[in-house]
Structures are given as C-alpha cells and as structure tokens.
Design an enzyme around this catalytic site. Sequence first.
Site, short mmCIF file in Angstrom:
data_model
loop_
_atom_site.label_atom_id
_atom_site.label_comp_id
_atom_site.label_asym_id
_atom_site.label_seq_id
_atom_site.Cartn_x
_atom_site.Cartn_y
_atom_site.Cartn_z
N PRO A 26 0.84 -1.21 0.00
CA PRO A 26 0.00 0.00 0.00
C PRO A 26 0.87 1.26 0.00
O PRO A 26 1.91 1.28 0.65
CB PRO A 26 -0.76 -0.10 1.32
CG PRO A 26 -0.54 -1.47 1.84
CD PRO A 26 0.71 -1.99 1.21
N GLU A 27 0.43 2.26 -0.74
CA GLU A 27 1.16 3.53 -0.73
C GLU A 27 0.49 4.46 0.28
O GLU A 27 -0.55 4.12 0.87
CB GLU A 27 1.21 4.11 -2.15
CG GLU A 27 1.85 3.09 -3.11
CD GLU A 27 2.44 3.67 -4.39
OE1 GLU A 27 2.60 4.89 -4.50
OE2 GLU A 27 2.75 2.86 -5.29
N LYS A 87 3.75 5.79 5.24
CA LYS A 87 3.13 4.47 5.34
C LYS A 87 2.91 4.05 6.80
O LYS A 87 2.54 2.91 7.07
CB LYS A 87 4.00 3.45 4.61
CG LYS A 87 4.09 3.78 3.12
CD LYS A 87 5.01 2.85 2.37
CE LYS A 87 5.07 3.25 0.90
NZ LYS A 87 5.95 2.37 0.12
N ARG A 145 13.25 -3.41 -7.36
CA ARG A 145 11.84 -3.04 -7.62
C ARG A 145 11.69 -2.71 -9.10
O ARG A 145 12.63 -2.19 -9.71
CB ARG A 145 11.42 -1.81 -6.78
CG ARG A 145 11.45 -2.03 -5.27
CD ARG A 145 10.48 -3.08 -4.77
NE ARG A 145 9.09 -2.82 -5.09
CZ ARG A 145 8.26 -2.13 -4.31
NH1 ARG A 145 8.68 -1.64 -3.16
NH2 ARG A 145 7.00 -1.95 -4.66
#
Length: 263
Positions: free
Chosen positions: A2-3, A51, A253
């Site tokens: 989740p951002e 976050k 990533r």
Amino acid sequence: MPEGHTVHRIANSFNQNFAGQKVRISSPQGRFTDSSLVSGKRLVVAKAHGKQLFLPFGKPIIRIHLGIYGKWSFQDFKSEAPAPVGEVRARFQISNHLADLRGPTVCEVIDQDEMNQLLSKLGPDPLAGDTTGQSFEKFISKVQASSRTIAELLMNQSVVAGIGNVYRAELLFRAKVNPFVPGKKISGEVLTAIWEDATKLMPIGVQTGMMLTREGFLKGAPQLEDRYYVYKRAGEKCRECGGKISMELLASRKLYFCKRCQK
Ligand SMILES: [Zn+2]
C-alpha cells in the site's frame, strides 16, 4: 504494497468511526500481546505519516505498518460482532463497528517520544497538508544532497514519505524526468514541480482509493490498465509519444518509464 494514500484513508476511517470513543482491542490471533495495555481506552485522533499509522490512546500509541501483506477490513454490525476470520492480529471494536487488522509488518505499542523519534527519521509527506512550504524545502534539500538516482530517492521513506512504486513511476513520467538521474543533478524547479504534482495527485488517491494519475480519468472507476501512463505498461505504447514503455529492475523493484519522453 500500500502507498501513503491507503494509510491516510485508514486514518480517516478510524477518525470517522472510532475517534473519541473507548475501543475494545483484542488479538484473536494472539500475537499482539500488548493489546491489553490499550484496550478500553479512548482513541484520540488517528494520524498517518507516509506508510505509518499512529493510533494514540492517551499516552500509549499503537503504531502500525502494513508492509507487503498487511490488510484492514472495517465492518458495521448490529447486536453481536461477527467471529474473526483468518489470522486477525488486532481487532478494534466499539458497539456497532469493528476494524480487523491482518498480516502487518508492525503492530506495537509505543510512547510519544518513540513516535517523535520515528517521525524525525521520515521525510515529509505530500499528504500531510503542510502549507508553510517547509516540507518541500526539506524534500528538495534531501534529494539534492544525494548521488542516488531520483527513482530510488522517491521510494526512500526518509526522503519523502508515502510514495511507492506506482506514484514514483507516474510522477517521474508526468515531470518528464529520467529516473536514473542522480538527485543532486536535478534542479529545485523540477523538484518543486514533482512535489506539487504529488500534493495534487495523492489526495485523489485518498478520496477515491484509486491511484489515478491521468487527467480525464478522474471520474468513475477506470480499469486498472487505463489508470496509468507507465506503471505496469512495459512493452506497450507510450500514451504521449507512441514509443515502447520500458521496465528495468532498480534496487530490486520494477521501474517503469518511457525512454523517449523521459530523457
Ligand atoms: Zn513516451
């Protein structure tokens, strides 16, 4: 993962449903052993930074980081709360509403000093609503002090908090910035534009729950493949120049970008 917008949405949910109320907190799964330290106390105001989610119950504060697998579910109920399903790390419950937390990386009780210490290590959050300009100055100076690539810096929570892989790719595309340029080589003007774009795009994510980064797609719920300029579009046509979208691994990533538009 989740951002930041997701975490801000959860903070909003807590503030709408639980703030000011005494909350029963349990750990159906048994792993949040500190739940008894906070259960029955009143939730003050939930706060998100990047976050990280902070739920202050007077002095003790619960800190939650979802990590990759963490998930929340919120639920209304009438007389009796439904039995927990699956591995529920923490259940927050009032008379007619509950929130179940599953699979977070962190769910712990800390105090104000520890929270301040944590916040001091994090970069500014484009969703934090800072109107003084201090946040973006901090962002610019942190980026320009580094020889790492801008793509890595945007994902580094100590530089800017809350941006993940999707917003990173889309913000760089929208700014037409080459993701491999070192932070110290990027002008203050360009970084200001990226920051301002983040403060414009991320609230849409908080509002809608969707990371919408293309103008004209801000109404309704567009299909995932229509939402982005470059994210997860490797090999497809660039929406601006018609070239092929690239994908490269950077710090393990996936990084999506357009070689032609982002020179
Ligand atoms: Zn392009």
